[in-house]
Design an enzyme around this catalytic site. Sequence first.
Site, PDB file in Angstrom:
ATOM      1  N   GLU A 182     -10.532   0.715  -4.406  1.00  0.00           N
ATOM      2  CA  GLU A 182      -9.447  -0.160  -3.952  1.00  0.00           C
ATOM      3  C   GLU A 182      -9.960  -1.558  -3.641  1.00  0.00           C
ATOM      4  O   GLU A 182     -10.995  -1.725  -2.986  1.00  0.00           O
ATOM      5  CB  GLU A 182      -8.780   0.434  -2.705  1.00  0.00           C
ATOM      6  CG  GLU A 182      -7.911   1.636  -2.998  1.00  0.00           C
ATOM      7  CD  GLU A 182      -6.893   1.887  -1.910  1.00  0.00           C
ATOM      8  OE1 GLU A 182      -6.126   0.949  -1.594  1.00  0.00           O
ATOM      9  OE2 GLU A 182      -6.866   3.009  -1.373  1.00  0.00           O
ATOM     10  N   CYS A 224      -4.736   6.552  -3.222  1.00  0.00           N
ATOM     11  CA  CYS A 224      -4.092   5.241  -3.378  1.00  0.00           C
ATOM     12  C   CYS A 224      -2.739   5.464  -4.027  1.00  0.00           C
ATOM     13  O   CYS A 224      -2.656   5.865  -5.194  1.00  0.00           O
ATOM     14  CB  CYS A 224      -4.962   4.318  -4.231  1.00  0.00           C
ATOM     15  SG  CYS A 224      -4.215   2.713  -4.581  1.00  0.00           S
ATOM     16  N   CYS A 256       0.856  -1.181   0.000  1.00  0.00           N
ATOM     17  CA  CYS A 256       0.000   0.000   0.000  1.00  0.00           C
ATOM     18  C   CYS A 256       0.891   1.229   0.000  1.00  0.00           C
ATOM     19  O   CYS A 256       1.691   1.414   0.930  1.00  0.00           O
ATOM     20  CB  CYS A 256      -0.915   0.002   1.233  1.00  0.00           C
ATOM     21  SG  CYS A 256      -1.911   1.492   1.387  1.00  0.00           S
ATOM     22  N   HIS A 281      -3.607  -3.443 -10.836  1.00  0.00           N
ATOM     23  CA  HIS A 281      -4.341  -2.217 -11.116  1.00  0.00           C
ATOM     24  C   HIS A 281      -4.882  -2.251 -12.538  1.00  0.00           C
ATOM     25  O   HIS A 281      -4.179  -2.630 -13.471  1.00  0.00           O
ATOM     26  CB  HIS A 281      -3.432  -0.992 -10.956  1.00  0.00           C
ATOM     27  CG  HIS A 281      -2.988  -0.777  -9.551  1.00  0.00           C
ATOM     28  ND1 HIS A 281      -3.705  -0.019  -8.644  1.00  0.00           N
ATOM     29  CD2 HIS A 281      -1.912  -1.244  -8.872  1.00  0.00           C
ATOM     30  CE1 HIS A 281      -3.087  -0.033  -7.472  1.00  0.00           C
ATOM     31  NE2 HIS A 281      -1.993  -0.755  -7.589  1.00  0.00           N
ATOM     32  N   GLY A 294      -1.845   3.000  -6.802  1.00  0.00           N
ATOM     33  CA  GLY A 294      -2.716   3.320  -7.930  1.00  0.00           C
ATOM     34  C   GLY A 294      -2.247   4.541  -8.689  1.00  0.00           C
ATOM     35  O   GLY A 294      -2.326   4.596  -9.926  1.00  0.00           O
TER      36      GLY A 294
END
Length: 280
Positions: free
Chosen positions: A215, A224, A75, A166, A227
């Site tokens: 997410e 994110c 993350c 992603h 992301g």
Amino acid sequence: MSIQFVKYHGLGNDFILVDNRHSSDPCLTPEQAIDWCDRHFGIGADGVIFALPGQAGTDYTMRIFNSDGSEPEMCGNGIRCLARFIADLEGKGSSTVSYQIHTLAGVMVPKLQADGQVTVDMGLPRLLASEIPTTLTAPDDKVVNQTLEVTGQTWEVTCVSMGNPHCITFVDDVASIPLEAIGPQFEHHAAFPQRTNTEFIQVVSPDYLKMRVWERGAGITLACGTGACASLVAAVLTGRSNRRATVELPGGCLDIEWSDDQRLYMTGPATRVFVGEWVG
């Protein structure tokens, strides 16, 4: 059971941080993490992050449970918060210091900056379908401008893994996307055997992107980090942006660079909100 915790957020993507240096296993179960993350009956967060002892020569290990109890590989906003948390634990909160952090997506290197920002070497993007993973194209091909049908609509998507999957699509207006309705359909689409994070990107200029995200395991979040990195890569691959750009998320902005050495660098804030104790 009494456990001390600290709440941090990275652009509104919020986490409960736990000092777990005494054990190589998280001190909570995924089910307990769900309770902690509940915004009405618990502390409230997008996930719980554990600072564990390092392994394979790293300084620390990062584990995270999402608000639904699932465990992501990494993350981006979370690792900035973890770096700030570790520096605070070590009494180095105002120092310029870097750490090698072992994650399920590989070794990440966050560095605290003098201005309070945190820059993270996010490593190399993974671009082949087998690495993401997705069945949208042949395993050894890149997933660029592929078509995907979701809720009866055909979308053009580009897929990137930052150690976690992603799916990025470019739109004219991110504000108009019914994210709550279509986000789960992307996440659980059969083309993504490990589910996927989904980013909708509006290109304002070659060095400025607007992003909204669904997410995997957390739903709609204000930011994110992985992301944002994946989205810049997708924008470069499709000829839409420069290799360095500001990515504006609902919670604020990140500076993302896909450098000449092919590594991605993410810079953004990590803010401590409060300290607490869970007594269960």
